[in-house]
Design an enzyme around this catalytic site. Structure first.
Site, mmCIF file in Angstrom:
data_model
loop_
_atom_site.group_PDB
_atom_site.id
_atom_site.type_symbol
_atom_site.label_atom_id
_atom_site.label_comp_id
_atom_site.label_asym_id
_atom_site.label_seq_id
_atom_site.Cartn_x
_atom_site.Cartn_y
_atom_site.Cartn_z
ATOM 1 C CG LEU A 39 -49.337 -31.148 -14.303
ATOM 2 C CD1 LEU A 39 -49.066 -30.942 -12.809
ATOM 3 C CD2 LEU A 39 -49.515 -32.624 -14.618
ATOM 4 C CG HIS A 43 -52.579 -34.081 -15.430
ATOM 5 N ND1 HIS A 43 -52.509 -33.239 -16.520
ATOM 6 C CD2 HIS A 43 -52.015 -35.241 -15.828
ATOM 7 C CE1 HIS A 43 -51.922 -33.865 -17.520
ATOM 8 N NE2 HIS A 43 -51.618 -35.082 -17.145
ATOM 9 N N GLY A 152 -55.946 -42.063 -14.324
ATOM 10 C CA GLY A 152 -57.189 -41.633 -14.956
ATOM 11 C C GLY A 152 -57.822 -42.731 -15.796
ATOM 12 N NE ARG A 192 -49.224 -37.655 -27.341
ATOM 13 C CZ ARG A 192 -48.878 -38.612 -26.472
ATOM 14 N NH1 ARG A 192 -49.757 -39.074 -25.609
ATOM 15 N NH2 ARG A 192 -47.653 -39.097 -26.458
HETATM 16 P P1 AMP Z 1 -50.379 -38.101 -18.644
HETATM 17 O O1 AMP Z 1 -49.670 -36.906 -18.107
HETATM 18 O O2 AMP Z 1 -51.136 -37.830 -19.904
HETATM 19 O O3 AMP Z 1 -49.492 -39.326 -18.716
HETATM 20 O O4 AMP Z 1 -51.515 -38.453 -17.588
HETATM 21 C C1 AMP Z 1 -51.201 -38.668 -16.236
HETATM 22 C C2 AMP Z 1 -52.415 -39.244 -15.553
HETATM 23 O O5 AMP Z 1 -53.500 -38.334 -15.652
HETATM 24 C C3 AMP Z 1 -52.887 -40.571 -16.188
HETATM 25 O O6 AMP Z 1 -53.287 -41.468 -15.163
HETATM 26 C C4 AMP Z 1 -54.045 -40.130 -17.017
HETATM 27 O O7 AMP Z 1 -55.008 -41.150 -17.232
HETATM 28 C C5 AMP Z 1 -54.634 -39.011 -16.180
HETATM 29 N N1 AMP Z 1 -55.426 -38.112 -17.031
HETATM 30 C C6 AMP Z 1 -55.014 -37.464 -18.136
HETATM 31 N N2 AMP Z 1 -56.050 -36.785 -18.693
HETATM 32 C C7 AMP Z 1 -57.125 -37.020 -17.913
HETATM 33 C C8 AMP Z 1 -58.488 -36.616 -17.964
HETATM 34 N N3 AMP Z 1 -58.970 -35.850 -18.931
HETATM 35 N N4 AMP Z 1 -59.321 -37.047 -16.990
HETATM 36 C C9 AMP Z 1 -58.859 -37.860 -15.996
HETATM 37 N N5 AMP Z 1 -57.587 -38.275 -15.897
HETATM 38 C C10 AMP Z 1 -56.722 -37.868 -16.847
#
Ligand code: AMP
Length: 291
Positions: A39, A43, A152, A192
């Site tokens: 995170l 997040h 997000g 990533r």
């Molecule tokens: P992930 O862990 O990458 O699957 O992301 C989980 C949630 O966090 C998803 O809804 C993403 O779109 C959101 N998210 C990831 N990076 C960002 C960011 N930089 N800004 C806003 N939301 C994000």
């Protein structure tokens, strides 16, 4: 101010359901933030908003095998559950759900798939990705009974697909989209980004530079081809970057448009070394964009 000082750790679906039953008996509203962990502040923005808008918040922390293709980074995807738990606790989440893949998938035969919207953009390079996302998100909705779920805008195609899935399948949950959180130099935060070497990290700013240029030059009546060409040139100037796609699509059905005259999404995926990074912006004609 964070409202809880302790966080419950759930590894099983039963543990989550038992807690949900207690909260529901108490008449509490429940917010869900689905994540794959590792995170960061992106997040964090979702978790903060969920904590502000719900009585109790569950963060799922699950690297979902079903959304990774055979040659993708499932094994190497960054993980740090201890840090994630502390991060969620500090922000006031009540529970973190961190199941093993075997808890979520027992030789499954049922999946959720959304036609058309999953085919373009990321779907071209990642043909099974959104089927995996829709399936796990549906399961999380069923497990948690959440009143609201937070996603997000960074993953704009995912957000559009989830909204359509909720509408078409009558899930009783409100979907809340949250703005992209960026590093100081503009790079959209992403788990990533941890893959980037020092040089690649510098190069990665070309995505947000291209977005900034796009926001400056976009205007009603402009051809999508021109916008794509101008934005692409920013990325093509960066030796370490390789465009996977850069497209202009309508915001709802995600179909490519020729001319910019309605609400659109400008979305890109770009390889920087082995990291495949996403960025995007939305635009509608009457909008004045502040950069
Ligand atoms: P992930 O862990 O990458 O699957 O992301 C989980 C949630 O966090 C998803 O809804 C993403 O779109 C959101 N998210 C990831 N990076 C960002 C960011 N930089 N800004 C806003 N939301 C994000």
């Amino acid at each position: 101010m964070a409202k809880v000082t302790e966080i419950k750790i759930a590894k099983t679906i039963t543990q989550v359901r038992n807690q949900i039953k207690i909260w529901q008996k108490e008449g509490k509203s429940i917010g869900l933030v689905p994540t794959m962990g590792f995170l960061h502040a992106g997040h964090g923005s979702l978790i903060k908003r969920a904590v502000a808008e719900n009585d109790e918040v569950i963060v799922s922390d699950f690297v979902n095998p079903a959304q990774f293709g055979p040659d993708e980074d499932l094994e190497t995807y960054p993980r740090n559950f201890a840090a994630d738990t502390e991060f969620c606790r500090k922000l006031g989440a009540a529970m973190i759900f961190n199941p093993e893949p075997s808890e979520m998938y027992d030789n499954p035969k049922a999946y959720v798939n959304i036609d058309d919207l999953s085919d373009g953009l990321c779907g071209v390079t990642r043909p099974i990705h959104f089927k995996g996302v829709c399936t796990v998100v549906s399961k999380l909705f069923n497990i948690t009974n959440a009143d609201r779920a937070y996603f997000g805008e960074k993953d704009a195609q995912q957000l559009a697909i989830i909204r359509k899935m909720v509408k078409d399948l009558d899930f009783d949950v409100e979907i809340v989209g949250c703005p992209i959180v960026r590093e100081a130099d503009g790079l959209a935060m992403s788990s990533r980004n941890a893959y980037l070497s020092k040089d690649e990290r510098k190069a990665a700013v070309c995505l947000s530079k291209s977005i900034t240029l796009g926001k400056e030059i976009i205007h009603e009546g402009m051809s999508a081809k021109q916008l794509i060409a101008d934005m692409s040139s920013v990325i093509e100037n960066e030796a370490l970057a390789k465009i996977d796609y850069l497209e202009v699509v309508d915001v709802e059905l995600l179909k490519p448009v020729d001319k910019i005259d309605g609400p659109i999404l400008v979305a890109m995926a770009v390889y920087i070394g082995k990291a495949r990074l996403l960025d995007n912006f939305s635009w509608k004609p009457e909008e004045t964009i502040t950069i």
